[in-house]
Scaffold this motif. Sequence first.
Motif, PDB file in Angstrom:
ATOM      1  N   PRO A   1      -9.127  11.856  96.041  1.00 26.48           N
ATOM      2  CA  PRO A   1      -9.561  12.647  94.879  1.00 26.48           C
ATOM      3  C   PRO A   1     -10.453  13.815  95.286  1.00 26.48           C
ATOM      4  CG  PRO A   1      -9.827  10.299  94.464  1.00 26.48           C
ATOM      5  CD  PRO A   1      -9.480  10.429  95.907  1.00 26.48           C
ATOM      6  N   PHE A   2     -10.354  14.889  94.533  1.00 32.65           N
ATOM      7  CA  PHE A   2     -11.190  16.055  94.813  1.00 32.65           C
ATOM      8  C   PHE A   2     -12.641  15.832  94.404  1.00 32.65           C
ATOM      9  CE2 PHE A   2      -6.996  18.378  94.037  1.00 32.65           C
ATOM     10  CZ  PHE A   2      -6.701  18.446  95.398  1.00 32.65           C
TER      11      PHE A   2
ATOM     12  N   ARG B   1      -9.223  11.884  88.694  1.00 29.12           N
ATOM     13  CA  ARG B   1      -9.245  11.481  87.287  1.00 29.12           C
ATOM     14  C   ARG B   1     -10.001  12.519  86.467  1.00 29.12           C
ATOM     15  NH1 ARG B   1      -6.898   6.804  86.546  1.00 29.12           N
ATOM     16  NH2 ARG B   1      -6.738   5.334  88.283  1.00 29.12           N
ATOM     17  N   GLU B   2      -9.346  12.967  85.392  1.00 31.38           N
ATOM     18  CA  GLU B   2      -9.933  14.034  84.593  1.00 31.38           C
ATOM     19  C   GLU B   2      -9.728  13.743  83.116  1.00 31.38           C
ATOM     20  OE1 GLU B   2      -9.691  18.058  86.751  1.00 31.38           O
ATOM     21  OE2 GLU B   2      -7.768  17.121  87.180  1.00 31.38           O
ATOM     22  N   LYS B   3     -10.684  14.148  82.316  1.00 28.57           N
ATOM     23  CA  LYS B   3     -10.566  14.020  80.869  1.00 28.57           C
ATOM     24  C   LYS B   3      -9.853  15.253  80.344  1.00 28.57           C
ATOM     25  CE  LYS B   3     -11.564  12.143  76.827  1.00 28.57           C
ATOM     26  NZ  LYS B   3     -10.981  10.853  76.408  1.00 28.57           N
TER      27      LYS B   3
ATOM     28  N   VAL C   1       0.088  15.583  89.001  1.00 25.20           N
ATOM     29  CA  VAL C   1      -1.363  15.564  88.852  1.00 25.20           C
ATOM     30  C   VAL C   1      -1.754  14.340  88.040  1.00 25.20           C
ATOM     31  CG1 VAL C   1      -1.574  18.068  89.025  1.00 25.20           C
ATOM     32  CG2 VAL C   1      -1.394  17.006  86.765  1.00 25.20           C
ATOM     33  N   GLN C   2      -2.953  13.855  88.309  1.00 24.94           N
ATOM     34  CA  GLN C   2      -3.440  12.673  87.600  1.00 24.94           C
ATOM     35  C   GLN C   2      -3.732  12.987  86.136  1.00 24.94           C
ATOM     36  OE1 GLN C   2      -3.667   9.554  88.654  1.00 24.94           O
ATOM     37  NE2 GLN C   2      -4.578   8.805  86.761  1.00 24.94           N
ATOM     38  N   ALA C   3      -4.210  14.189  85.860  1.00 25.44           N
ATOM     39  CA  ALA C   3      -4.537  14.568  84.484  1.00 25.44           C
ATOM     40  C   ALA C   3      -3.286  14.512  83.606  1.00 25.44           C
ATOM     41  CB  ALA C   3      -5.138  15.972  84.447  1.00 25.44           C
ATOM     42  N   HIS C   4      -3.498  14.191  82.334  1.00 27.57           N
ATOM     43  CA  HIS C   4      -2.390  14.187  81.375  1.00 27.57           C
ATOM     44  C   HIS C   4      -2.167  15.632  80.933  1.00 27.57           C
ATOM     45  CE1 HIS C   4       0.373  12.509  78.512  1.00 27.57           C
ATOM     46  NE2 HIS C   4      -0.243  13.117  77.502  1.00 27.57           N
ATOM     47  N   ASP C   5      -1.254  16.322  81.608  1.00 24.72           N
ATOM     48  CA  ASP C   5      -1.149  17.776  81.484  1.00 24.72           C
ATOM     49  C   ASP C   5       0.306  18.182  81.689  1.00 24.72           C
ATOM     50  OD1 ASP C   5      -1.328  20.589  81.888  1.00 24.72           O
ATOM     51  OD2 ASP C   5      -3.362  20.397  82.672  1.00 24.72           O
ATOM     52  N   ALA C   6       0.871  18.844  80.694  1.00 24.43           N
ATOM     53  CA  ALA C   6       2.256  19.300  80.795  1.00 24.43           C
ATOM     54  C   ALA C   6       2.386  20.596  81.584  1.00 24.43           C
ATOM     55  CB  ALA C   6       2.830  19.500  79.390  1.00 24.43           C
TER      56      ALA C   6
ATOM     57  N   GLY D   1      -7.021   5.909  78.248  1.00 25.62           N
ATOM     58  CA  GLY D   1      -6.949   6.170  76.820  1.00 25.62           C
ATOM     59  C   GLY D   1      -5.548   6.496  76.333  1.00 25.62           C
ATOM     60  N   LEU D   2      -5.484   7.167  75.193  1.00 24.26           N
ATOM     61  CA  LEU D   2      -4.204   7.489  74.558  1.00 24.26           C
ATOM     62  C   LEU D   2      -3.518   8.655  75.264  1.00 24.26           C
ATOM     63  CD1 LEU D   2      -5.240   7.292  70.797  1.00 24.26           C
ATOM     64  CD2 LEU D   2      -3.946   5.594  72.106  1.00 24.26           C
ATOM     65  N   ARG D   3      -2.196   8.570  75.342  1.00 23.65           N
ATOM     66  CA  ARG D   3      -1.395   9.629  75.949  1.00 23.65           C
ATOM     67  C   ARG D   3      -0.186   9.876  75.060  1.00 23.65           C
ATOM     68  NH1 ARG D   3      -5.440   9.999  78.285  1.00 23.65           N
ATOM     69  NH2 ARG D   3      -5.862   9.868  80.528  1.00 23.65           N
ATOM     70  N   ASP D   4       0.078  11.157  74.736  1.00 27.65           N
ATOM     71  CA  ASP D   4       1.253  11.457  73.922  1.00 27.65           C
ATOM     72  C   ASP D   4       2.262  12.269  74.729  1.00 27.65           C
ATOM     73  OD1 ASP D   4      -0.032  13.862  74.058  1.00 27.65           O
ATOM     74  OD2 ASP D   4      -0.284  14.118  71.903  1.00 27.65           O
ATOM     75  N   ALA D   5       3.413  12.496  74.149  1.00 30.37           N
ATOM     76  CA  ALA D   5       4.554  13.059  74.872  1.00 30.37           C
ATOM     77  C   ALA D   5       4.273  14.470  75.394  1.00 30.37           C
ATOM     78  CB  ALA D   5       5.778  13.065  73.962  1.00 30.37           C
ATOM     79  N   LEU D   6       4.676  14.714  76.636  1.00 31.86           N
ATOM     80  CA  LEU D   6       4.504  16.023  77.273  1.00 31.86           C
ATOM     81  C   LEU D   6       5.766  16.877  77.210  1.00 31.86           C
ATOM     82  CD1 LEU D   6       2.663  14.918  80.557  1.00 31.86           C
ATOM     83  CD2 LEU D   6       1.625  15.831  78.474  1.00 31.86           C
TER      84      LEU D   6
END
Length: 255
Positions: free
Chosen positions: A14-15, A52-54, A85-90, A119-124
């Motif tokens: 991790p960075f 890990r990122e918010k 990437v670990q972040a939930h990011d499209a 936590g919660l994750r929605d569709a990318l």
Amino acid sequence: MPPVPIIAALQLPPFDDGKHRSIAWYEDFLLSNARIFAEGGIKAVKIQDETREKGAAAPQTIARMATLGRAFRKEFPDMQLGIIVQAHDAIAPLAIADAADAHFVRLKIFVGAAVNAEGLRDALSVEATRYRGDIVRPDISIYADVHDRTCMPLAPVANETAALWAQSMGADGIIITGTSFADTLSRVRAARAAGVKRPILIGGGATADNVATALDAADAVVVSTSLLRDGAAYDDFNLWDKDKVLRLMEAAQRK
């Protein structure tokens, strides 16, 4: 472009693990370990961010991953490169792939909604496919996880239904990983029977003992854990074991 049958996942430290390492250190770590895969005959590597990122990926994560991707492509121009990437990011994985000239990205929670330890994750899917169109990079393949084993779907949608959703929403490859190797094979068969036409990748659990069976069922496998060097620290420059890589590739070729 169809997936390469064996894709090695190379997890970066991790960075933000408190060691304040330079980008030069990360480049040395990446290239040293990627060389182990290359010398073992692997033709595709997925660089995996573990920070890990918010929310979305931080600017530092995007900048470092793009820089490291470019370093990989310069050193190993004949190998396929993937980004996750670990972040939930499209957006971030595709932006990094564009800058690094990578071949594919891996996106988790591509369709539906789920909960994991963060936590919660929605569709990318909608945001990712739209952004890929905006940057005019249809050549960057999107490999989408279906009910990734690190999370729980929020609705009881069948695995094969979610796979069909991912196909219809623009995924170029469907990643399926069950709770066990037998469960993975069962999910792959169900997806094919339901009408999934895109390439199917098995996202984990591949070993030298089962890789031939895996490739009989699916188009490709992502492998990492079974190739780790015994007793190695997570930030070793020879974290993976060349002999294990060679054994896995030999077993894959006997398919």
